[in-house]
Design a protein around this motif. Structure first.
Motif, PDB file in Angstrom:
ATOM      1  N   ILE A  80      -3.654   2.380  -8.169  1.00  0.00           N
ATOM      2  CA  ILE A  80      -5.103   2.309  -8.066  1.00  0.00           C
ATOM      3  C   ILE A  80      -5.490   2.791  -6.672  1.00  0.00           C
ATOM      4  O   ILE A  80      -5.106   2.187  -5.667  1.00  0.00           O
ATOM      5  CB  ILE A  80      -5.590   0.873  -8.312  1.00  0.00           C
ATOM      6  CG1 ILE A  80      -5.141   0.426  -9.701  1.00  0.00           C
ATOM      7  CG2 ILE A  80      -7.097   0.785  -8.140  1.00  0.00           C
ATOM      8  CD1 ILE A  80      -5.257  -1.038  -9.962  1.00  0.00           C
ATOM      9  N   GLU A  81      -6.215   3.904  -6.621  1.00  0.00           N
ATOM     10  CA  GLU A  81      -6.576   4.465  -5.316  1.00  0.00           C
ATOM     11  C   GLU A  81      -7.583   3.576  -4.604  1.00  0.00           C
ATOM     12  O   GLU A  81      -8.510   3.058  -5.210  1.00  0.00           O
ATOM     13  CB  GLU A  81      -7.139   5.880  -5.481  1.00  0.00           C
ATOM     14  CG  GLU A  81      -7.323   6.580  -4.143  1.00  0.00           C
ATOM     15  CD  GLU A  81      -7.594   8.060  -4.265  1.00  0.00           C
ATOM     16  OE1 GLU A  81      -7.699   8.698  -3.211  1.00  0.00           O
ATOM     17  OE2 GLU A  81      -7.704   8.581  -5.393  1.00  0.00           O
TER      18      GLU A  81
ATOM     19  N   TYR B 283      -3.015   3.930  -2.118  1.00  0.00           N
ATOM     20  CA  TYR B 283      -3.055   3.252  -3.420  1.00  0.00           C
ATOM     21  C   TYR B 283      -2.581   1.820  -3.284  1.00  0.00           C
ATOM     22  O   TYR B 283      -1.701   1.512  -2.489  1.00  0.00           O
ATOM     23  CB  TYR B 283      -2.134   3.954  -4.434  1.00  0.00           C
ATOM     24  CG  TYR B 283      -2.454   5.403  -4.614  1.00  0.00           C
ATOM     25  CD1 TYR B 283      -3.344   5.823  -5.588  1.00  0.00           C
ATOM     26  CD2 TYR B 283      -1.883   6.366  -3.792  1.00  0.00           C
ATOM     27  CE1 TYR B 283      -3.652   7.166  -5.751  1.00  0.00           C
ATOM     28  CE2 TYR B 283      -2.179   7.711  -3.943  1.00  0.00           C
ATOM     29  CZ  TYR B 283      -3.062   8.104  -4.920  1.00  0.00           C
ATOM     30  OH  TYR B 283      -3.361   9.432  -5.067  1.00  0.00           O
ATOM     31  N   ARG B 284      -3.116   0.946  -4.126  1.00  0.00           N
ATOM     32  CA  ARG B 284      -2.651  -0.432  -4.248  1.00  0.00           C
ATOM     33  C   ARG B 284      -2.056  -0.527  -5.649  1.00  0.00           C
ATOM     34  O   ARG B 284      -2.773  -0.631  -6.633  1.00  0.00           O
ATOM     35  CB  ARG B 284      -3.829  -1.371  -4.084  1.00  0.00           C
ATOM     36  CG  ARG B 284      -3.524  -2.834  -4.079  1.00  0.00           C
ATOM     37  CD  ARG B 284      -2.710  -3.323  -2.895  1.00  0.00           C
ATOM     38  NE  ARG B 284      -3.227  -3.014  -1.598  1.00  0.00           N
ATOM     39  CZ  ARG B 284      -4.037  -3.776  -0.881  1.00  0.00           C
ATOM     40  NH1 ARG B 284      -4.466  -4.914  -1.349  1.00  0.00           N
ATOM     41  NH2 ARG B 284      -4.418  -3.405   0.320  1.00  0.00           N
ATOM     42  N   PRO B 285      -0.721  -0.412  -5.777  1.00  0.00           N
ATOM     43  CA  PRO B 285      -0.106  -0.431  -7.106  1.00  0.00           C
ATOM     44  C   PRO B 285      -0.184  -1.804  -7.777  1.00  0.00           C
ATOM     45  O   PRO B 285      -0.123  -2.828  -7.103  1.00  0.00           O
ATOM     46  CB  PRO B 285       1.355  -0.066  -6.846  1.00  0.00           C
ATOM     47  CG  PRO B 285       1.497   0.123  -5.395  1.00  0.00           C
ATOM     48  CD  PRO B 285       0.230  -0.211  -4.726  1.00  0.00           C
ATOM     49  N   ARG B 286      -0.312  -1.771  -9.072  1.00  0.00           N
ATOM     50  CA  ARG B 286      -0.293  -2.989  -9.897  1.00  0.00           C
ATOM     51  C   ARG B 286       0.704  -2.750 -11.020  1.00  0.00           C
ATOM     52  O   ARG B 286       0.807  -1.647 -11.546  1.00  0.00           O
ATOM     53  CB  ARG B 286      -1.663  -3.262 -10.511  1.00  0.00           C
ATOM     54  CG  ARG B 286      -2.756  -3.477  -9.512  1.00  0.00           C
ATOM     55  CD  ARG B 286      -2.718  -4.910  -8.996  1.00  0.00           C
ATOM     56  NE  ARG B 286      -3.895  -5.190  -8.203  1.00  0.00           N
ATOM     57  CZ  ARG B 286      -3.870  -5.370  -6.897  1.00  0.00           C
ATOM     58  NH1 ARG B 286      -2.753  -5.252  -6.242  1.00  0.00           N
ATOM     59  NH2 ARG B 286      -4.966  -5.651  -6.240  1.00  0.00           N
ATOM     60  N   ILE B 287       1.383  -3.809 -11.384  1.00  0.00           N
ATOM     61  CA  ILE B 287       2.300  -3.717 -12.520  1.00  0.00           C
ATOM     62  C   ILE B 287       1.766  -4.633 -13.606  1.00  0.00           C
ATOM     63  O   ILE B 287       1.856  -5.851 -13.503  1.00  0.00           O
ATOM     64  CB  ILE B 287       3.739  -4.115 -12.117  1.00  0.00           C
ATOM     65  CG1 ILE B 287       4.218  -3.186 -11.012  1.00  0.00           C
ATOM     66  CG2 ILE B 287       4.662  -4.075 -13.334  1.00  0.00           C
ATOM     67  CD1 ILE B 287       5.573  -3.519 -10.469  1.00  0.00           C
TER      68      ILE B 287
ATOM     69  N   VAL C 172       0.877  -1.167   0.000  1.00  0.00           N
ATOM     70  CA  VAL C 172       0.000   0.000   0.000  1.00  0.00           C
ATOM     71  C   VAL C 172       0.910   1.210   0.000  1.00  0.00           C
ATOM     72  O   VAL C 172       1.844   1.305   0.792  1.00  0.00           O
ATOM     73  CB  VAL C 172      -0.936   0.025   1.234  1.00  0.00           C
ATOM     74  CG1 VAL C 172      -1.691   1.346   1.313  1.00  0.00           C
ATOM     75  CG2 VAL C 172      -1.919  -1.138   1.184  1.00  0.00           C
ATOM     76  N   VAL C 173       0.642   2.137  -0.912  1.00  0.00           N
ATOM     77  CA  VAL C 173       1.423   3.363  -1.032  1.00  0.00           C
ATOM     78  C   VAL C 173       0.527   4.520  -0.590  1.00  0.00           C
ATOM     79  O   VAL C 173      -0.632   4.596  -0.992  1.00  0.00           O
ATOM     80  CB  VAL C 173       1.888   3.570  -2.491  1.00  0.00           C
ATOM     81  CG1 VAL C 173       2.563   4.917  -2.663  1.00  0.00           C
ATOM     82  CG2 VAL C 173       2.810   2.442  -2.918  1.00  0.00           C
TER      83      VAL C 173
ATOM     84  N   GLY D   9      -2.172  12.005   1.731  1.00  0.00           N
ATOM     85  CA  GLY D   9      -2.914  11.030   2.531  1.00  0.00           C
ATOM     86  C   GLY D   9      -3.760  10.053   1.740  1.00  0.00           C
ATOM     87  O   GLY D   9      -4.489   9.258   2.319  1.00  0.00           O
ATOM     88  N   HIS D  10      -3.666  10.067   0.413  1.00  0.00           N
ATOM     89  CA  HIS D  10      -4.411   9.117  -0.414  1.00  0.00           C
ATOM     90  C   HIS D  10      -3.666   7.786  -0.441  1.00  0.00           C
ATOM     91  O   HIS D  10      -2.442   7.757  -0.587  1.00  0.00           O
ATOM     92  CB  HIS D  10      -4.572   9.636  -1.843  1.00  0.00           C
ATOM     93  CG  HIS D  10      -5.218  10.981  -1.913  1.00  0.00           C
ATOM     94  ND1 HIS D  10      -6.567  11.176  -1.796  1.00  0.00           N
ATOM     95  CD2 HIS D  10      -4.684  12.213  -2.071  1.00  0.00           C
ATOM     96  CE1 HIS D  10      -6.844  12.462  -1.893  1.00  0.00           C
ATOM     97  NE2 HIS D  10      -5.712  13.119  -2.060  1.00  0.00           N
TER      98      HIS D  10
END
Length: 98
Positions: free
Chosen positions: A87-88, A66-70, A57-58, A63-64
């Motif tokens: 992806i927020e 995100y769950r990054p996907r590659i 989780v980024v 303060g938003h």
């Protein structure tokens, strides 16, 4: 779907533009398993995320979360060239990342 005011929309656009600036020097947070890393700038976040073996989780400086996907295949993957797609998510989830 919730209506968004013009002011909110403009604020969100300017936040995004500021974070995507190549000279971004804001502090970001990466939560990976039970560790938390601080990175400076989106480029350093992308480098860390692309090497993570499990979901992370980024959290951006505003303060938003995100769950990054590659993406690994298809035209989007060719366009991103191995960089993460952020992806927020609604909030930072407690407990293990899945």
């Amino acid at each position: 779907m919730r209506a968004v005011s013009s002011r909110s929309l403009l604020a969100a656009i300017f936040e995004e533009l500021e974070l995507e600036d190549p000279n971004d020097d804001h502090d970001w947070t990466i939560d990976y398993e039970q560790h938390t890393w601080r990175c400076t700038g989106l480029a350093s976040v992308g480098a860390e995320v692309s090497q993570a073996e499990r979901p992370v989780v980024v959290v951006d400086p505003f303060g938003h979360s995100y769950r990054p996907r590659i993406p690994r295949n298809r035209p989007l993957a060719r366009h991103l060239k191995g960089r993460p797609l952020y992806i927020e998510i609604k909030r930072r989830l407690p407990g293990p990342l899945t």
